[in-house]
Motif scaffolding. Sequence first.
Motif, PDB file in Angstrom:
ATOM      1  N   LYS A  57      48.286  33.867  67.694  1.00 12.30           N
ATOM      2  CA  LYS A  57      47.433  32.714  67.361  1.00 12.30           C
ATOM      3  C   LYS A  57      45.969  33.032  67.647  1.00 12.30           C
ATOM      4  O   LYS A  57      45.086  32.723  66.833  1.00 12.30           O
ATOM      5  N   ALA A  58      45.700  33.665  68.774  1.00 13.33           N
ATOM      6  CA  ALA A  58      44.320  34.018  69.129  1.00 13.33           C
ATOM      7  C   ALA A  58      43.735  34.991  68.104  1.00 13.33           C
ATOM      8  O   ALA A  58      42.580  34.830  67.671  1.00 13.33           O
ATOM      9  N   ILE A  59      44.513  35.982  67.700  1.00 16.71           N
ATOM     10  CA  ILE A  59      44.039  36.972  66.726  1.00 16.71           C
ATOM     11  C   ILE A  59      43.785  36.305  65.374  1.00 16.71           C
ATOM     12  O   ILE A  59      42.732  36.506  64.766  1.00 16.71           O
ATOM     13  N   ARG A  60      44.736  35.508  64.931  1.00 15.85           N
ATOM     14  CA  ARG A  60      44.568  34.856  63.616  1.00 15.85           C
ATOM     15  C   ARG A  60      43.343  33.953  63.612  1.00 15.85           C
ATOM     16  O   ARG A  60      42.554  33.957  62.666  1.00 15.85           O
ATOM     17  N   THR A  61      43.158  33.185  64.672  1.00 14.94           N
ATOM     18  CA  THR A  61      42.002  32.292  64.765  1.00 14.94           C
ATOM     19  C   THR A  61      40.701  33.087  64.842  1.00 14.94           C
ATOM     20  O   THR A  61      39.739  32.797  64.123  1.00 14.94           O
ATOM     21  N   ALA A  62      40.669  34.089  65.707  1.00 14.07           N
ATOM     22  CA  ALA A  62      39.451  34.886  65.896  1.00 14.07           C
ATOM     23  C   ALA A  62      39.056  35.633  64.630  1.00 14.07           C
ATOM     24  O   ALA A  62      37.870  35.763  64.314  1.00 14.07           O
ATOM     25  N   MET A  63      40.040  36.117  63.898  1.00 16.48           N
ATOM     26  CA  MET A  63      39.776  36.981  62.750  1.00 16.48           C
ATOM     27  C   MET A  63      39.766  36.244  61.415  1.00 16.48           C
ATOM     28  O   MET A  63      39.355  36.808  60.407  1.00 16.48           O
ATOM     29  N   GLY A  64      40.265  35.023  61.395  1.00 13.40           N
ATOM     30  CA  GLY A  64      40.356  34.308  60.127  1.00 13.40           C
ATOM     31  C   GLY A  64      41.366  34.934  59.177  1.00 13.40           C
ATOM     32  O   GLY A  64      41.203  34.870  57.958  1.00 13.40           O
ATOM     33  N   ALA A  65      42.389  35.546  59.736  1.00  8.59           N
ATOM     34  CA  ALA A  65      43.413  36.215  58.927  1.00  8.59           C
ATOM     35  C   ALA A  65      44.260  35.187  58.176  1.00  8.59           C
ATOM     36  O   ALA A  65      44.462  34.064  58.646  1.00  8.59           O
ATOM     37  N   ALA A  66      44.780  35.596  57.037  1.00  9.70           N
ATOM     38  CA  ALA A  66      45.674  34.740  56.267  1.00  9.70           C
ATOM     39  C   ALA A  66      47.085  34.749  56.851  1.00  9.70           C
ATOM     40  O   ALA A  66      47.812  33.765  56.733  1.00  9.70           O
ATOM     41  N   GLU A 104      30.527  49.437  70.736  1.00  4.54           N
ATOM     42  CA  GLU A 104      30.003  48.070  70.673  1.00  4.54           C
ATOM     43  C   GLU A 104      30.857  47.184  69.766  1.00  4.54           C
ATOM     44  O   GLU A 104      31.084  46.009  70.080  1.00  4.54           O
ATOM     45  N   GLU A 105      31.329  47.740  68.657  1.00  9.15           N
ATOM     46  CA  GLU A 105      32.173  46.959  67.753  1.00  9.15           C
ATOM     47  C   GLU A 105      33.516  46.618  68.395  1.00  9.15           C
ATOM     48  O   GLU A 105      34.016  45.496  68.237  1.00  9.15           O
ATOM     49  N   TYR A 106      34.098  47.578  69.123  1.00  9.32           N
ATOM     50  CA  TYR A 106      35.345  47.279  69.841  1.00  9.32           C
ATOM     51  C   TYR A 106      35.109  46.184  70.871  1.00  9.32           C
ATOM     52  O   TYR A 106      35.923  45.265  71.021  1.00  9.32           O
ATOM     53  N   ALA A 107      34.006  46.271  71.593  1.00  6.23           N
ATOM     54  CA  ALA A 107      33.690  45.279  72.631  1.00  6.23           C
ATOM     55  C   ALA A 107      33.537  43.892  72.016  1.00  6.23           C
ATOM     56  O   ALA A 107      34.071  42.904  72.541  1.00  6.23           O
ATOM     57  N   ALA A 108      32.840  43.791  70.897  1.00  5.77           N
ATOM     58  CA  ALA A 108      32.633  42.501  70.240  1.00  5.77           C
ATOM     59  C   ALA A 108      33.950  41.934  69.711  1.00  5.77           C
ATOM     60  O   ALA A 108      34.232  40.740  69.859  1.00  5.77           O
ATOM     61  N   LEU A 109      34.755  42.790  69.115  1.00  7.95           N
ATOM     62  CA  LEU A 109      36.047  42.368  68.583  1.00  7.95           C
ATOM     63  C   LEU A 109      36.959  41.895  69.715  1.00  7.95           C
ATOM     64  O   LEU A 109      37.585  40.837  69.625  1.00  7.95           O
ATOM     65  N   GLY A 110      37.002  42.661  70.796  1.00 10.87           N
ATOM     66  CA  GLY A 110      37.815  42.274  71.950  1.00 10.87           C
ATOM     67  C   GLY A 110      37.360  40.962  72.549  1.00 10.87           C
ATOM     68  O   GLY A 110      38.186  40.106  72.907  1.00 10.87           O
ATOM     69  N   ALA A 111      36.048  40.765  72.675  1.00  7.71           N
ATOM     70  CA  ALA A 111      35.517  39.521  73.231  1.00  7.71           C
ATOM     71  C   ALA A 111      35.895  38.324  72.366  1.00  7.71           C
ATOM     72  O   ALA A 111      36.239  37.249  72.876  1.00  7.71           O
ATOM     73  N   LYS A 112      35.858  38.515  71.063  1.00  4.13           N
ATOM     74  CA  LYS A 112      36.208  37.443  70.128  1.00  4.13           C
ATOM     75  C   LYS A 112      37.679  37.029  70.286  1.00  4.13           C
ATOM     76  O   LYS A 112      38.003  35.847  70.310  1.00  4.13           O
ATOM     77  N   ILE A 113      38.545  38.011  70.416  1.00  2.67           N
ATOM     78  CA  ILE A 113      39.984  37.721  70.587  1.00  2.67           C
ATOM     79  C   ILE A 113      40.236  37.108  71.951  1.00  2.67           C
ATOM     80  O   ILE A 113      40.955  36.107  72.078  1.00  2.67           O
ATOM     81  N   ARG A 114      39.640  37.679  73.007  1.00  7.67           N
ATOM     82  CA  ARG A 114      39.824  37.122  74.357  1.00  7.67           C
ATOM     83  C   ARG A 114      39.350  35.673  74.440  1.00  7.67           C
ATOM     84  O   ARG A 114      39.985  34.843  75.099  1.00  7.67           O
ATOM     85  N   ALA A 115      38.271  35.343  73.745  1.00  5.37           N
ATOM     86  CA  ALA A 115      37.759  33.969  73.767  1.00  5.37           C
ATOM     87  C   ALA A 115      38.776  32.983  73.202  1.00  5.37           C
ATOM     88  O   ALA A 115      38.859  31.840  73.662  1.00  5.37           O
ATOM     89  N   GLU A 116      39.555  33.424  72.233  1.00  6.18           N
ATOM     90  CA  GLU A 116      40.568  32.560  71.625  1.00  6.18           C
ATOM     91  C   GLU A 116      41.854  32.472  72.464  1.00  6.18           C
ATOM     92  O   GLU A 116      42.668  31.573  72.233  1.00  6.18           O
ATOM     93  N   LEU A 117      42.028  33.390  73.395  1.00  4.68           N
ATOM     94  CA  LEU A 117      43.214  33.309  74.265  1.00  4.68           C
ATOM     95  C   LEU A 117      43.135  32.121  75.202  1.00  4.68           C
ATOM     96  O   LEU A 117      44.152  31.639  75.682  1.00  4.68           O
ATOM     97  N   GLY A 118      41.915  31.665  75.447  1.00  2.59           N
ATOM     98  CA  GLY A 118      41.716  30.505  76.318  1.00  2.59           C
ATOM     99  C   GLY A 118      41.695  30.822  77.774  1.00  2.59           C
ATOM    100  O   GLY A 118      41.823  31.867  78.280  1.00  2.59           O
TER     101      GLY A 118
END
Length: 142
Positions: free
Chosen positions: A74-83, A128-142
Amino acid sequence: MSTLPDCFYCRKDQRLHDLMIELAPLSVSTLYLFKEQTYRGRCIVAFHGHVNELYELPEVELAKFTADVARAAKAIRTAMGAAKINYGAYSDKLPHLHVHLVPKYVDGPAWGTTFTMMPDPKVLLSVEEYAALGAKIRAELG
């Protein structure tokens, strides 16, 4: 459940770090960002103890692991906007319970079919891209 001396999920050695980045501990597992990012946001949820099959887990652990996988997906789908999130649990060559969580995008790679485990060419990101991507997913984990 135990650890297996040559299992990189158990040892958390360089072999693991060459393939993925630890994002967050979950209740009975760990969420990792897969370094190969053809499928932007691809992660792995790896169980803490050394087992290879879901049926090896006691009911309480199974429920917690399943909840970890669902929470991460759920965190990944929300963070990434995946279908869609594809789930892969293979362990043929690496006998340790882990689930690949692969975001899929309409008109993206392998839409409507099984994801490619190790695409060629590989899509690798900057630190830097890995860090940003990881932060985005972690933020959605709550």
